[in-house]
Design a protein around this motif. Structure first.
Motif, PDB file in Angstrom:
ATOM      1  N   GLN A  10      -4.370  28.690 -25.350  1.00 61.88           N
ATOM      2  CA  GLN A  10      -3.086  29.321 -25.627  1.00 61.88           C
ATOM      3  C   GLN A  10      -3.300  30.359 -26.729  1.00 61.88           C
ATOM      4  N   ASN A  11      -2.979  31.616 -26.435  1.00 69.40           N
ATOM      5  CA  ASN A  11      -3.064  32.643 -27.463  1.00 69.40           C
ATOM      6  C   ASN A  11      -1.987  32.384 -28.507  1.00 69.40           C
ATOM      7  N   GLU A 121       3.903  31.214 -31.884  1.00 69.84           N
ATOM      8  CA  GLU A 121       4.282  31.790 -30.588  1.00 69.84           C
ATOM      9  C   GLU A 121       3.070  31.669 -29.672  1.00 69.84           C
ATOM     10  N   THR A 123       1.192  31.750 -25.915  1.00 64.99           N
ATOM     11  CA  THR A 123       1.229  32.321 -24.567  1.00 64.99           C
ATOM     12  C   THR A 123      -0.052  31.946 -23.843  1.00 64.99           C
ATOM     13  N   HIS A 125      -3.410  32.067 -21.946  1.00 61.34           N
ATOM     14  CA  HIS A 125      -4.443  33.100 -21.932  1.00 61.34           C
ATOM     15  C   HIS A 125      -4.694  33.579 -20.506  1.00 61.34           C
ATOM     16  N   ASP A 126      -4.751  34.881 -20.343  1.00 67.95           N
ATOM     17  CA  ASP A 126      -5.027  35.496 -19.044  1.00 67.95           C
ATOM     18  C   ASP A 126      -6.422  36.104 -19.100  1.00 67.95           C
ATOM     19  N   ARG A 141      -6.044  31.430 -31.548  1.00 70.12           N
ATOM     20  CA  ARG A 141      -5.741  30.625 -30.358  1.00 70.12           C
ATOM     21  C   ARG A 141      -5.625  29.148 -30.736  1.00 70.12           C
TER      22      ARG A 141
END
Length: 202
Positions: A10-11, A121, A123, A125-126, A141
Motif C-alpha cells: 500500500q503506497n 492515506e 492506496t 500499489h500499481d 509504503r
C-alpha cells in the motif's frame, strides 16, 4: 531468521488532521494511542524519551498497533546511531507485544513527538504505473517488500519477521533526521511483537 509472506503493498501518503487522532488507527505524529500500559522508549545515550513518529494498525481481526520512535538531536547536542536497528536510539514494537531489551522504557502516556497528527492515506500499489516512476523503489509504503537504498538489512535475529513500513524522507510529513535523502524501514517479529527500525542514506 524467517520471513512472513508479504502482504500487498500500500503506497503511503500523509494528510494533516484537523484535530488529534485518538482512535487505534494508522497515523503519524501527535501522541500514541496505547492499547495497554504505556511503554515509552528512552534514549540509550541521554536517558530521555525518544520522539514519537507514528503508529501502524497491524493486520488481523484483533486490534494491534505497532509504535515507532526515534531519538532526535536537541539544540547543541548530537546523538549518533539512530540508524542502527539495535543501537538503542530508535524503537518499534507492538501492543500486544513487548519492546526490545536494548533500550529502557518508562510508563509515560504523553511525550515528545515529531509533529502534529497526520492521517495515513493508503492506496494500492500499481506496478504497471510504477514503471514510469523512477523514485518508486524508495516511496513510502506499508507492507509489500522493502526498496533498499543501500544493501539489504533484514533483521538477522531469530524470529518470524514481517516488513511493515518504509518511510522516504522526500515525502515524510515532518522533519526527521534520516541523513542525506534517507529512507527508514520497520520490521516486526510476529510472535513477540518486538520490532526493528533502521534507516539508510546516500
Amino acid at each position: 531468521m524467517a520471513t512472513s509472506t508479504p502482504l500487498d503493498r500500500q503506497n503511503l501518503g500523509f494528510v494533516e488532521a484537523p484535530e488529534p487522532i485518538t482512535e487505534p488507527v494508522t497515523k503519524f505524529g501527535g501522541q500514541p494511542v496505547w492499547l495497554a500500559e504505556p511503554t515509552w522508549p528512552l534514549s540509550a545515550s541521554t536517558g530521555r524519551p525518544m520522539r514519537f513518529i507514528g503508529q501502524i494498525r497491524l493486520p488481523g481481526e484483533a486490534v494491534r498497533l505497532g509504535y515507532l520512535f526515534m531519538t532526535e538531536d536537541d539544540p547543541g547536542e548530537f546523538v549518533d546511531g539512530t540508524y542502527d536497528p539495535a543501537g538503542g536510539e530508535n524503537a518499534f514494537f507492538a501492543q500486544p507485544g513487548e519492546p526490545a531489551d536494548f533500550y529502557q522504557v518508562a510508563s509515560i502516556r504523553r511525550g515528545p513527538t515529531f509533529g502534529p497528527d497526520h492521517r495515513a492515506e493508503l492506496t494500492p500499489h500499481d506496478p504497471d504505473a510504477a514503471t514510469d516512476d523512477e523514485n518508486d523503489l524508495l516511496r513510502s509504503r506499508l507492507w509489500g517488500e522493502p526498496g533498499w537504498l543501500q544493501g539489504e538489512e533484514w533483521p538477522d535475529e531469530p524470529g518470524t519477521w514481517r516488513f511493515v513500513a518504509q518511510l522516504d524522507s522526500a515525502d515524510e510529513p515532518f522533519d526527521m533526521n534520516l541523513g542525506d535523502a534517507g529512507v527508514a524501514y520497520a520490521f516486526l517479529d510476529e510472535k513477540t511483537g518486538q520490532g526493528r527500525f533502521l534507516w539508510q542514506c546516500c
